[in-house]
Design a protein around this motif. Sequence first.
Motif, mmCIF file in Angstrom:
data_model
loop_
_atom_site.group_PDB
_atom_site.id
_atom_site.type_symbol
_atom_site.label_atom_id
_atom_site.label_comp_id
_atom_site.label_asym_id
_atom_site.label_seq_id
_atom_site.Cartn_x
_atom_site.Cartn_y
_atom_site.Cartn_z
ATOM 1 N N TRP A 86 28.577 -21.282 0.974
ATOM 2 C CA TRP A 86 29.831 -21.741 1.570
ATOM 3 C C TRP A 86 30.861 -20.615 1.625
ATOM 4 O O TRP A 86 31.652 -20.549 2.566
ATOM 5 N N VAL B 105 37.423 -28.746 1.503
ATOM 6 C CA VAL B 105 36.175 -28.004 1.330
ATOM 7 C C VAL B 105 36.115 -27.355 -0.058
ATOM 8 O O VAL B 105 35.037 -27.263 -0.646
ATOM 9 N N PRO C 208 40.989 -23.705 6.142
ATOM 10 C CA PRO C 208 40.628 -23.383 4.758
ATOM 11 C C PRO C 208 40.837 -21.916 4.386
ATOM 12 O O PRO C 208 41.175 -21.627 3.243
#
Length: 160
Positions: free
Chosen positions: A140, A125, A85
């Motif tokens: 996050w 994500v 990510p």
Amino acid sequence: MITLKSHGFKFSRPEANIVFDVSYFKNPWRENSIREELSKEEKKQKAEERKGLEERFKPLVENMKNWLSADVKDVVFSDRLTKTPVCLVRENTGMSAHMEKLLSQMGEAAPKSKSILEINAKHPVFAAMISATSEQQKTWSEILYNQALLTEGTPLPDPV
């Protein structure tokens, strides 16, 4: 059975249910022109896809820039990430994380430079982060930054 697409030939293997279209060109410049044409179309398609992702994730990226401004110089979209990510990159003029670590181990005062956080907007994500609350997005963002630090080989500043 062999067939060429431009000449009406087709190569097939019925036992495997596979059909191959084969293009045959007598002049090599025609083959190159077809490749260039395909690459132009692919580039256009990728540019449109990237523009759509940037529009979709722009508010999230702006928030990430604000939340991580003490640690990163910028948050940008990445073209090179496919499975992970995020990753941290340094500017060409900046010192690498490994060199900073070596200098600090030698007792030298290494200038601390901020990294650029590259994000893979195609990673699932980020789709989940868009629908999350602002506080969850912030959490996050910090987790992803810490993951990028660990991937880079840098220890976490406050692991507890």
